[in-house]
Design an enzyme around this catalytic site. Structure first.
Site: not given
Ligand code: NAD
Length: 475
Positions: A175, A247, A281
């Site tokens: 969002e 993930e 990440c």
């Protein structure tokens, strides 16, 4: 706002607006638009559409599927400036990095589309009159949850994999950075994807995941995000016997051996750390540098980090944009204060820039003690933590000392050391002498708390399939 798209849900081939929440520009805190929240009726409609979409799509020939998916990627390539501008507006990354993300999303989608034509089965030799055939079939409706750091390429991983394997998908994208997913879905709609095959919703993440995951028609859950949320969704999926692709976070080690050029490796380290302001990440974070080159490496990385131009990502001169949200800014301030209080040396950066927009410089901390929070908690921001090591064994032990195991990096010219690193580092992706953790054709994913399942490569596509053995007595 000009250049920022109208944000809508996409369900059963129809765009739909509604009430929701504001989307902010992290460079100046202005409101870009409103992202609608799906109602319960919208989610039911998406489930119904995805069920019908699966029937149509799984029976469409792989060649036809590939044609439509490739057309969507081509449209994204044609629209790259529009897509990249919206991404920089909502997420903050420098415009050149937004362009690269769009191209990367296209490469992923294209590779998956082509490989989707080669999801082969097997015939197992048996006694005369008996044939065992192993089929790989699309798993069914996929519920996908993508994060705010890669607004287009993260959804592209999930949409590309699912559609190329013959699945339908309900995508719940971020969002906070919704335009990336809206524009991706629009490209597929314009490419002629049948209604219901790809559906896009937004809302309160917990409410949507808790409603969708238990639904019988949902057969696979894929999530990219934090470890705690990933564990929660995995437990929920497990309660309903659904497989997952997770993930999750990382805390990537970088081992720099004393046989490499300290300046060149430090400069490329600073550039890699600056990518997406460290909100990646696989961002390189814990640097373990061998004693003989530690001081030179630290000096060169500090110099390069301090030279990076920070500012609004729409200005092509800027190399580091704002952090995507205020939570990251607060996290940097907390982690740096903690490390400093425990004895880390702040070589450059270490404080917010200005008070409008979420600007924070690339920050190099040297001699960071093991008990500093940043050494164990994923910073997910522009922090580089440098430490001296006295042997490769010590570096490997430290690299493996956290619960994360996503990406790792090493710099060495020694084949022996490279081999030792390849054998010992506990990660899903190890890159030696460079900082690219994944590409469209290679499997990407983690071990330990960083998740399981893979995205990309043949291994990634197979996650969207189920195996069926057909035993046929022919005589
Ligand atoms: P967060 O833990 O609140 O949320 C992480 C993501 O999960 C967000 O995209 C959020 O919308 C989603 N989410 C949260 N609760 C959910 C639920 N119950 N069901 C479905 N989705 C849910 O953290 P955050 O502040 O948004 O991000 C910071 C942390 O998230 C970082 O520390 C980083 O570890 C992690 N993160 C990782 C990645 C990645 O690429 N692996 C991407 C984004 C964030």
């Amino acid at each position: 706002m000009a250049n920022y798209p109208d944000l809508q849900l996409y369900i059963a081939g129809q765009w739909k607006g509604g009430d929701g929440q504001p989307v902010f520009n992290p460079a100046d805190d202005s409101v870009l638009g409103t992202v609608p929240h799906a109602t319960r009726a919208d989610l039911d409609a998406a489930l119904e559409a995805a069920g019908r979409g699966f029937k149509v799509w799984s029976r469409t020939s792989p060649a036809k599927r590939a044609e439509i998916i490739l057309k969507a990627a081509q449209l994204m390539r044609e629209r790259i400036e529009e897509l990249a501008t919206a991404m920089t507006l909502e997420q903050g990354k420098p415009i050149q990095q937004s362009r690269l993300e769009i191209l990367r999303a296209c490469e992923i989608i294209e590779w998956d589309a082509q490989e989707g034509r080669r999801i082969y089965g097997r015939i197992i030799p048996s006694e005369p009159g008996m044939r065992h055939s192993v089929l790989r079939q699309p798993i069914g409706v996929v519920a996908a949850f993508s994060p705010w750091n890669f607004p287009t390429s993260s959804p592209a991983r999930k949409v590309g994999g699912a559609l190329s394997a013959g699945c339908s998908i309900i995508l719940k994208a971020s969002e906070e950075t919704p335009a990336g997913a809206v524009q991706l879905v629009k490209a597929f709609a314009d490419a002629g994807l049948p209604p219901g095959v790809l559906n896009l919703v937004f809302g309160k993440p917990a409410e949507i995941s808790e409603y969708l995951i238990p639904q019988p028609s949902v057969r696979l859950v894929t999530f990219t995000g934090s470890v705690p949320v990933g564990k929660h969704l995995t437990a929920l999926a497990g309660m309903h016997m659904k497989p997952v692709i997770m993930e999750l976070g990382g805390h990537s080690p970088v081992i720099v051996c004393d046989d490499v050029d300290p300046v060149a490796s430090a400069v490329s380290s600073a550039m890699a750390k600056s990518r997406n302001a460290g909100q990646v990440c696989v961002s390189p974070t814990r640097f373990f540098v061998e004693d003989a080159i530690y001081d030179r490496f630290t000096e060169a990385m500090t110099e390069k980090a301090a030279s990076l131009k920070v500012g609004n990502g729409l200005d092509p001169a800027n190399q580091l944009g704002p952090l995507a949200n205020e939570r990251r800014l607060a996290a940097m301030e907390t982690l740096v204060a903690d490390a400093r209080s425990k004895g880390a040396r702040v070589m450059t950066g270490g404080a917010r820039i200005g008070n409008r927009g979420n600007f924070y410089p690339l920050t190099v901390l040297a001699d960071v003690p093991d008990d500093a929070r940043a050494m164990r908690e994923e910073p997910f921001g522009p922090l580089a933590l440098l430490n001296r090591v006295r042997s490769l064994d010590e570096a490997i032990e430290k690299a493996n000392s956290v619960p994360y195991g996503l990406a790792g990096y090493a710099f060495t010219n020694s084949a022996h050391k490279a081999d030792q690193l390849a054998e010992s580092i506990e990660v899903g992706n190890l890159s030696i002498n460079h900082f690219v953790a994944s590409s469209a054709e290679t499997p990407f994913g983690g071990v330990k708390d960083s998740g399981f399942g893979r995205e990309g490569g043949v291994e990634g596509l197979l996650c969207y399939t189920v195996v069926k053995n057909v035993s046929h007595m022919t005589a």
